[in-house]
Design a protein around this motif. Structure first.
Motif, mmCIF file in Angstrom:
data_model
loop_
_atom_site.group_PDB
_atom_site.id
_atom_site.type_symbol
_atom_site.label_atom_id
_atom_site.label_comp_id
_atom_site.label_asym_id
_atom_site.label_seq_id
_atom_site.Cartn_x
_atom_site.Cartn_y
_atom_site.Cartn_z
ATOM 1 N N PHE A 46 26.400 13.747 60.769
ATOM 2 C CA PHE A 46 26.278 13.026 62.035
ATOM 3 C C PHE A 46 25.750 13.960 63.110
ATOM 4 C CE2 PHE A 46 28.022 11.695 66.175
ATOM 5 C CZ PHE A 46 27.371 10.471 66.284
ATOM 6 N N VAL A 47 24.687 13.549 63.786
ATOM 7 C CA VAL A 47 24.100 14.335 64.870
ATOM 8 C C VAL A 47 24.426 13.645 66.186
ATOM 9 C CG1 VAL A 47 22.005 15.337 65.835
ATOM 10 C CG2 VAL A 47 22.248 15.118 63.344
ATOM 11 N N ASP A 48 25.171 14.319 67.021
ATOM 12 C CA ASP A 48 25.616 13.777 68.309
ATOM 13 C C ASP A 48 24.497 13.929 69.337
ATOM 14 O OD1 ASP A 48 26.813 13.484 70.911
ATOM 15 O OD2 ASP A 48 28.776 13.813 70.004
ATOM 16 N N LEU A 49 23.962 12.815 69.783
ATOM 17 C CA LEU A 49 22.864 12.844 70.750
ATOM 18 C C LEU A 49 23.226 13.640 71.989
ATOM 19 C CD1 LEU A 49 20.124 11.806 71.936
ATOM 20 C CD2 LEU A 49 21.373 9.806 72.729
ATOM 21 N N ASP A 50 24.376 13.342 72.584
ATOM 22 C CA ASP A 50 24.750 13.970 73.847
ATOM 23 C C ASP A 50 25.060 15.455 73.707
ATOM 24 O OD1 ASP A 50 24.647 11.670 75.663
ATOM 25 O OD2 ASP A 50 26.281 10.885 74.451
ATOM 26 N N ALA A 51 25.608 15.858 72.557
ATOM 27 C CA ALA A 51 26.022 17.249 72.383
ATOM 28 C C ALA A 51 24.924 18.142 71.827
ATOM 29 C CB ALA A 51 27.250 17.316 71.465
ATOM 30 N N VAL A 52 24.044 17.594 70.982
ATOM 31 C CA VAL A 52 23.071 18.410 70.267
ATOM 32 C C VAL A 52 21.636 18.176 70.720
ATOM 33 C CG1 VAL A 52 22.160 19.003 67.978
ATOM 34 C CG2 VAL A 52 24.595 18.480 68.253
ATOM 35 N N LEU A 53 21.306 16.944 71.076
ATOM 36 C CA LEU A 53 19.917 16.593 71.365
ATOM 37 C C LEU A 53 19.623 16.468 72.850
ATOM 38 C CD1 LEU A 53 19.346 13.889 68.595
ATOM 39 C CD2 LEU A 53 19.225 16.386 68.432
ATOM 40 N N ALA A 54 20.595 16.773 73.699
ATOM 41 C CA ALA A 54 20.400 16.679 75.148
ATOM 42 C C ALA A 54 21.392 17.607 75.843
ATOM 43 C CB ALA A 54 20.603 15.237 75.620
ATOM 44 N N ASP A 68 18.595 23.387 75.799
ATOM 45 C CA ASP A 68 17.990 24.691 75.592
ATOM 46 C C ASP A 68 17.735 24.881 74.103
ATOM 47 O OD1 ASP A 68 18.247 25.271 78.305
ATOM 48 O OD2 ASP A 68 20.270 26.080 78.031
ATOM 49 N N PRO A 69 16.636 25.531 73.724
ATOM 50 C CA PRO A 69 16.357 25.735 72.301
ATOM 51 C C PRO A 69 17.510 26.392 71.552
ATOM 52 C CG PRO A 69 14.417 26.274 73.591
ATOM 53 C CD PRO A 69 15.532 26.029 74.571
ATOM 54 N N GLU A 70 18.217 27.292 72.229
ATOM 55 C CA GLU A 70 19.333 27.975 71.578
ATOM 56 C C GLU A 70 20.480 27.004 71.275
ATOM 57 O OE1 GLU A 70 16.674 30.689 73.503
ATOM 58 O OE2 GLU A 70 17.802 28.981 74.328
ATOM 59 N N LEU A 101 15.563 13.091 67.391
ATOM 60 C CA LEU A 101 15.743 14.267 66.540
ATOM 61 C C LEU A 101 14.468 14.591 65.778
ATOM 62 C CD1 LEU A 101 17.379 16.471 65.088
ATOM 63 C CD2 LEU A 101 18.209 14.698 63.521
ATOM 64 N N VAL A 102 13.830 13.562 65.222
ATOM 65 C CA VAL A 102 12.613 13.789 64.452
ATOM 66 C C VAL A 102 11.529 14.401 65.327
ATOM 67 C CG1 VAL A 102 10.771 12.663 63.125
ATOM 68 C CG2 VAL A 102 13.158 11.995 62.789
ATOM 69 N N TRP A 103 11.372 13.878 66.542
ATOM 70 C CA TRP A 103 10.355 14.424 67.442
ATOM 71 C C TRP A 103 10.668 15.877 67.784
ATOM 72 C CZ3 TRP A 103 10.299 16.770 72.166
ATOM 73 C CH2 TRP A 103 9.024 16.984 72.723
ATOM 74 N N MET A 104 11.920 16.185 68.104
ATOM 75 C CA MET A 104 12.300 17.552 68.469
ATOM 76 C C MET A 104 12.011 18.527 67.337
ATOM 77 S SD MET A 104 15.845 16.630 70.498
ATOM 78 C CE MET A 104 16.418 18.314 70.716
ATOM 79 N N LEU A 105 12.307 18.122 66.111
ATOM 80 C CA LEU A 105 12.070 18.994 64.965
ATOM 81 C C LEU A 105 10.576 19.161 64.700
ATOM 82 C CD1 LEU A 105 14.902 17.699 62.617
ATOM 83 C CD2 LEU A 105 14.746 20.006 63.579
ATOM 84 N N PHE A 138 19.186 28.572 61.611
ATOM 85 C CA PHE A 138 18.169 27.754 62.276
ATOM 86 C C PHE A 138 17.678 28.552 63.480
ATOM 87 C CE2 PHE A 138 16.266 24.495 64.826
ATOM 88 C CZ PHE A 138 15.830 23.517 63.939
ATOM 89 N N THR A 139 16.418 28.940 63.445
ATOM 90 C CA THR A 139 15.862 29.825 64.464
ATOM 91 C C THR A 139 15.430 29.045 65.703
ATOM 92 O OG1 THR A 139 15.013 31.230 62.684
ATOM 93 C CG2 THR A 139 14.126 31.597 64.911
ATOM 94 N N PRO A 140 15.908 29.448 66.889
ATOM 95 C CA PRO A 140 15.476 28.755 68.118
ATOM 96 C C PRO A 140 13.969 28.915 68.340
ATOM 97 C CG PRO A 140 17.382 30.176 68.529
ATOM 98 C CD PRO A 140 16.873 30.526 67.166
ATOM 99 N N ARG A 141 13.333 27.835 68.714
ATOM 100 C CA ARG A 141 11.913 27.870 69.048
ATOM 101 C C ARG A 141 11.717 27.138 70.370
ATOM 102 N NH1 ARG A 141 9.383 26.070 63.130
ATOM 103 N NH2 ARG A 141 10.280 27.808 61.924
ATOM 104 N N PRO A 142 10.893 27.668 71.261
ATOM 105 C CA PRO A 142 10.709 27.010 72.564
ATOM 106 C C PRO A 142 10.031 25.659 72.427
ATOM 107 C CG PRO A 142 9.112 28.782 72.253
ATOM 108 C CD PRO A 142 10.077 28.886 71.109
ATOM 109 N N TRP A 143 10.337 24.759 73.364
ATOM 110 C CA TRP A 143 9.648 23.468 73.378
ATOM 111 C C TRP A 143 8.193 23.701 73.756
ATOM 112 C CZ3 TRP A 143 12.909 20.914 70.857
ATOM 113 C CH2 TRP A 143 14.278 20.998 71.107
ATOM 114 N N PRO A 144 7.260 23.253 72.943
ATOM 115 C CA PRO A 144 5.837 23.518 73.218
ATOM 116 C C PRO A 144 5.335 22.740 74.427
ATOM 117 C CG PRO A 144 6.076 22.079 71.317
ATOM 118 C CD PRO A 144 7.460 22.496 71.698
#
Length: 267
Positions: A46-54, A68-70, A101-105, A138-144
């Protein structure tokens, strides 16, 4: 990189590197986590939108600014998702939430796709057990920057801007959560929920192309929604239709409506 939308059979053919991600979230306040615990695809995390994706930001940043990417990397790693895994994400609404999530990845170079049909298109038995995956790397990468748009980009007229919200919110007939009703002047209405049919599967590619071409959308199109979540569905659909890569306005209407910029209403 794999295609942006995959069938269940295609996901199975991708092998052991696939990690299913359940990204259910509801605007009406229902708990996505509770829905996951009631039943999910075997092996899905389960991926929590509020905790992980925002993250939580100031009103002018919108309701779901990018984390933040980190922080994103730490959330993925804690779920057992690593740099070399292939994420196949789903929800119970045609992928409109899971698309975030798919877009971010994909934007950061990771293999990820939406599961066509999502939970509603899955014919097997759901499970309640939560997989215990070991923490991954999982290596942090900046948002392009080339995949993002800001307030000036959506108002200077240099790009086609599409609004992924339902038509009623676009017209300003109703606004359930944000300060002002209406849309960004010059934006075209392209409700993301209409990218899929009644079976929650994407429309045939040619129909998707017609939808996007009807509003002038193609490579470089900027997509926004209420808070930068469902806007990603239009971007995934754009790529799935073979029309190129667009840009996300992360703040979306929740950020724009907190400014003093003009608002348009009607069609």
């Amino acid at each position: 990189m794999i295609e942006p939308v995959v069938s269940r059979r295609r996901a199975q053919d991708l092998g052991a590197r696939v990690v299913y991600a359940d990204v259910r979230w509801y605007l009406d306040g229902r708990s996505g986590r509770a829905a996951y615990e009631e039943g999910h695809l075997p092996g899905a995390v389960f991926v929590d939108l509020d905790a992980v994706l925002a993250r939580h930001g100031a009103p002018e940043e919108g309701r779901h600014p990018l984390p933040d990417p980190e922080t994103f990397a730490a959330g993925m790693a804690a779920l057992g998702i690593g740099d070399d895994d292939i994420v196949v994400a789903y929800d119970d609404g045609g992928g409109v939430i899971a698309a975030r999530l798919v877009w971010m990845l994909r934007a950061t170079g990771h293999d990820a796709a939406l599961l066509d049909g999502g939970l509603l298109g899955y014919a097997g038995e759901l499970v309640r057990e939560e997989p215990q995956r070991p923490e991954a790397t999982f290596t942090p990468r900046p948002w392009p920057g080339e995949r993002l748009a800001d307030l000036d980009d959506v108002t200077d007229g240099s790009a086609v801007v599409v609004d992924a919200r339902d038509a009623g919110r676009f017209r300003g007939a109703v606004e359930p959560v944000d300060p002002r009703a209406g849309h960004i002047p010059g934006a075209r209405s392209l409700p993301c929920r209409e990218n899929v049919g009644a079976d929650s599967r994407f429309l045939p590619v040619e129909q998707l192309r017609e939808r996007f071409r009807a509003v002038g959308a193609g490579a470089g199109t900027i997509s926004y929604c209420g808070s930068g979540v469902t806007a990603c569905h239009n971007l995934i659909a754009l790529e799935h239709a073979g029309l190129g890569v667009g840009r996300l306005y992360p703040g979306s209407w929740s950020a724009y409506s907190n400014t003093d910029r003009p608002v348009a209403t009607g069609d």
